[in-house]
Scaffold this motif. Structure first.
Motif, PDB file in Angstrom:
ATOM      1  N   ALA A 190       0.826  -1.207   0.000  1.00 15.02           N
ATOM      2  CA  ALA A 190       0.000   0.000   0.000  1.00 15.02           C
ATOM      3  C   ALA A 190       0.859   1.254   0.000  1.00 15.02           C
ATOM      4  O   ALA A 190       0.556   2.232  -0.702  1.00 15.02           O
ATOM      5  N   VAL A 191       1.940   1.262   0.788  1.00 22.70           N
ATOM      6  CA  VAL A 191       2.857   2.412   0.822  1.00 22.70           C
ATOM      7  C   VAL A 191       3.479   2.637  -0.547  1.00 22.70           C
ATOM      8  O   VAL A 191       3.561   3.773  -1.047  1.00 22.70           O
ATOM      9  N   LEU A 192       3.927   1.566  -1.204  1.00 23.58           N
ATOM     10  CA  LEU A 192       4.570   1.691  -2.512  1.00 23.58           C
ATOM     11  C   LEU A 192       3.594   2.212  -3.564  1.00 23.58           C
ATOM     12  O   LEU A 192       3.927   3.112  -4.350  1.00 23.58           O
ATOM     13  N   ILE A 193       2.376   1.666  -3.583  1.00 25.29           N
ATOM     14  CA  ILE A 193       1.377   2.095  -4.572  1.00 25.29           C
ATOM     15  C   ILE A 193       1.030   3.569  -4.368  1.00 25.29           C
ATOM     16  O   ILE A 193       0.958   4.355  -5.326  1.00 25.29           O
ATOM     17  N   LEU A 194       0.814   3.955  -3.120  1.00 25.44           N
ATOM     18  CA  LEU A 194       0.462   5.345  -2.819  1.00 25.44           C
ATOM     19  C   LEU A 194       1.593   6.293  -3.224  1.00 25.44           C
ATOM     20  O   LEU A 194       1.347   7.338  -3.840  1.00 25.44           O
ATOM     21  N   THR A 195       2.825   5.928  -2.897  1.00 19.89           N
ATOM     22  CA  THR A 195       3.966   6.789  -3.215  1.00 19.89           C
ATOM     23  C   THR A 195       4.131   6.952  -4.723  1.00 19.89           C
ATOM     24  O   THR A 195       4.342   8.067  -5.220  1.00 19.89           O
ATOM     25  N   VAL A 196       4.020   5.866  -5.460  1.00 18.09           N
ATOM     26  CA  VAL A 196       4.179   5.929  -6.918  1.00 18.09           C
ATOM     27  C   VAL A 196       3.075   6.775  -7.551  1.00 18.09           C
ATOM     28  O   VAL A 196       3.335   7.621  -8.428  1.00 18.09           O
ATOM     29  N   ALA A 197       1.831   6.588  -7.125  1.00 18.01           N
ATOM     30  CA  ALA A 197       0.704   7.320  -7.709  1.00 18.01           C
ATOM     31  C   ALA A 197       0.832   8.824  -7.465  1.00 18.01           C
ATOM     32  O   ALA A 197       0.634   9.635  -8.382  1.00 18.01           O
ATOM     33  N   LEU A 198       1.168   9.209  -6.243  1.00 21.63           N
ATOM     34  CA  LEU A 198       1.268  10.631  -5.923  1.00 21.63           C
ATOM     35  C   LEU A 198       2.515  11.260  -6.533  1.00 21.63           C
ATOM     36  O   LEU A 198       2.518  12.444  -6.896  1.00 21.63           O
ATOM     37  N   PHE A 207      14.417  11.609  -6.449  1.00 19.19           N
ATOM     38  CA  PHE A 207      15.214  11.547  -5.226  1.00 19.19           C
ATOM     39  C   PHE A 207      14.318  11.657  -3.994  1.00 19.19           C
ATOM     40  O   PHE A 207      14.499  10.922  -3.015  1.00 19.19           O
ATOM     41  N   SER A 208      13.360  12.572  -4.023  1.00 23.52           N
ATOM     42  CA  SER A 208      12.481  12.769  -2.875  1.00 23.52           C
ATOM     43  C   SER A 208      11.593  11.554  -2.638  1.00 23.52           C
ATOM     44  O   SER A 208      11.389  11.126  -1.500  1.00 23.52           O
ATOM     45  N   ALA A 209      11.085  10.960  -3.726  1.00 26.14           N
ATOM     46  CA  ALA A 209      10.240   9.773  -3.588  1.00 26.14           C
ATOM     47  C   ALA A 209      11.032   8.598  -3.031  1.00 26.14           C
ATOM     48  O   ALA A 209      10.521   7.840  -2.192  1.00 26.14           O
ATOM     49  N   SER A 210      12.279   8.451  -3.457  1.00 29.51           N
ATOM     50  CA  SER A 210      13.118   7.360  -2.951  1.00 29.51           C
ATOM     51  C   SER A 210      13.350   7.501  -1.452  1.00 29.51           C
ATOM     52  O   SER A 210      13.307   6.522  -0.700  1.00 29.51           O
ATOM     53  N   GLY A 211      13.590   8.740  -1.004  1.00 30.08           N
ATOM     54  CA  GLY A 211      13.775   8.977   0.427  1.00 30.08           C
ATOM     55  C   GLY A 211      12.549   8.636   1.233  1.00 30.08           C
ATOM     56  O   GLY A 211      12.643   8.065   2.330  1.00 30.08           O
ATOM     57  N   VAL A 212      11.367   8.958   0.696  1.00 27.22           N
ATOM     58  CA  VAL A 212      10.114   8.646   1.392  1.00 27.22           C
ATOM     59  C   VAL A 212       9.964   7.141   1.576  1.00 27.22           C
ATOM     60  O   VAL A 212       9.611   6.658   2.654  1.00 27.22           O
ATOM     61  N   ILE A 213      10.235   6.376   0.524  1.00 22.20           N
ATOM     62  CA  ILE A 213      10.089   4.920   0.594  1.00 22.20           C
ATOM     63  C   ILE A 213      11.057   4.325   1.614  1.00 22.20           C
ATOM     64  O   ILE A 213      10.711   3.439   2.395  1.00 22.20           O
TER      65      ILE A 213
END
Length: 487
Positions: free
Chosen positions: A159-167, A355-361
């Protein structure tokens, strides 16, 4: 002779202080920008700020658990005067003085030099990414009462991965899209609490608002919750270059967003603490959805949970926009490799977003309290640099163009920074040894990273460049300027 002619041409673009010594270089008017992409207008900007700072009352429940109703309510009324208003005012003045992407990085660089500007950028970017890692956590915390499988394990990770990718993809598509989506999400997030307030009127017991037990207060959790929910007013400055007429729009948007944020916290807390018998242990992430069920039934609980979901979406998008445009602004100033300054076909900073998305994950596995404490610690260091830069620019360059200026003199500017600085010291002092250690390691990484990047620039291992679209923000004292003429 050619050098002397170039210096004279630059001199015409400098604002002359009253003592006729050239001290501050700043082009008048807005710096030239890429006009291909549509700029953000005031209404989306208000809601982008709203989501940078707040997004609604989701996440304030811990203040009641930590200190009880009275101190929670007082905190969200008093704390804005200590922190939010000074930070918003400084952001309005400095953001209109330097209306370009990079925001506070440019402020600190102009006042303290590029080394400290880089440290500011590193700490605030890392703090922002840590902050953004909260929103998938909060999103799932609100949904897990209705969908228990999201409480942990493999389904939560997916769920975290799907949400992060979509946003992240939505951020890639453009800032104006993010801005107007923020408007829609903001209205949807606020409405259920208005309805909750109407339903709760017959059940309100004002005596519940005054409950306090000074022998049972978790000051660390209380202050961290207040601080986290009422800071980040300066984040919007990192994308000032994408704002339509920022010298007028930015101060107005900050003012209206401040009212919206304070009301968005205080009113739901007033309803929740006054309409339901107090059980402090229950006041944790997601408790507003339980209150909604008690007051209005299952339909209202689902509405609050849906509002929480879209609110966290809005906060994620707004924070990622700020973080990624900060990296773009730093690249435009030659602080980061050139590839950070490349824009997508939609005008968005593709490398910064990735870069920002990678840090969030990478950080999303931390708990809510750990994330809040860590990002607060780093954020505090960055704010100290901002206060120093604000005061120094006021003292050394009083005649520089400031389209919006806080109506206080130099002494007033210093006094205005004292209460939030004292608060910063308290937040730093109450941090756990674990959080303190991790944060100090992060700071040390930044101290080493800047000279390493400079070395790679000299060796031409990485390509750096300064955008020609930006104004010269050169600070000279009279002796330095005279020496350049002689040379």
């Amino acid at each position: 002779m050619q050098k002397l002619r170039c210096i004279r041409n630059k001199q015409e673009n400098f604002r002359m202080p009253e003592n006729n010594n050239i001290e501050y270089g700043l082009f008048e008017g807005d710096p030239p920008r890429l006009e291909t992409f549509k700029k953000v207008s005031i209404v989306p900007l208000i809601f982008l700020i709203f989501y940078e700072v707040s997004g609604g009352p989701f996440g304030v429940e811990d203040s009641v658990q930590a200190a009880g109703p009275l101190l929670a309510l007082l905190g969200f009324l008093v704390f804005p005067f200590i922190w939010s208003i000074p930070e918003a005012l400084i952001t309005a003045e400095m953001g209109t003085m330097f209306p370009e992407n990079g925001g506070y990085v440019v402020w600190v660089s102009s006042a303290l030099g590029p080394y400290w500007g880089f440290q500011q950028g590193w700490m605030k970017w890392l703090s922002g990414v840590i902050d953004n890692a909260l929103y998938p956590v909060l999103f799932l915390d609100y949904l897990k009462s209705g969908i228990p499988a999201l409480g942990g394990g493999f389904p939560r990770i997916i769920a975290v991965l799907i949400l992060t990718v979509a946003l992240t993809y939505m951020n890639y598509r453009g800032l104006t899209i993010v801005g107007w989506v923020a408007v829609f999400l903001g209205v949807f997030s606020i409405l259920p609490f208005v309805v909750m307030g109407l339903v709760a009127v017959p059940k309100l017991d004002p005596s519940r608002w005054f409950v306090v037990n000074f022998d049972n207060i978790n000051w660390g959790l209380y202050l961290n919750t207040l601080f986290w929910n009422l800071n980040y007013w300066d984040s919007i400055s990192t994308l000032a270059g994408e704002v339509e007429n920022p010298k007028k729009t930015l101060p107005k948007a900050l003012f209206y967003a401040l009212i919206l944020v304070v009301f968005g916290y205080f009113f739901p807390l007033l309803i929740g603490t006054g309409a339901v018998p107090l059980d402090r242990d229950l006041w944790s992430d997601g408790y507003f959805s339980d209150i909604a069920k008690i007051l209005g039934g299952v339909w209202l609980r689902w509405w609050v949970q849906g509002a929480s979901a879209v609110s966290n979406m809005g906060m994620f998008m707004a924070e990622m926009s700020s973080d990624s445009f900060q990296l773009l602004g730093m690249a435009e100033r030659g602080m980061l490799p050139e590839f950070f300054g490349k824009r997508s076909t939609h005008g968005t900073p593709l490398t910064g977003i990735l870069f920002s998305a990678s840090g969030v994950i990478l950080l999303s596995w931390l708990s809510f309290q750990e994330i809040v404490a860590a990002e607060n610690f780093l954020y505090c260091f960055g704010m100290i640099l901002e206060f120093i830069a604000f005061v120094k620019l006021r003292m050394k360059y009083p005649a520089a163009s400031r389209p919006y200026k806080i109506p206080v003199g130099t002494m007033g500017a210093i006094l205005m920074c004292i209460p939030p600085t004292l608060l910063i010291l308290v937040v730093l002092a109450i941090a756990s040894l674990k959080v303190m250690g991790i944060s100090l390691i992060a700071v040390l990484i930044g101290l080493v990273m800047e000279p390493c990047l400079n070395y790679s620039k000299k060796k031409k291992w990485l390509r750096f460049s300064t955008s020609s679209d930006l104004p010269d923000l050169l600070v000279h004292n009279n002796s330095e300027f005279s020496e350049s003429l002689i040379d």
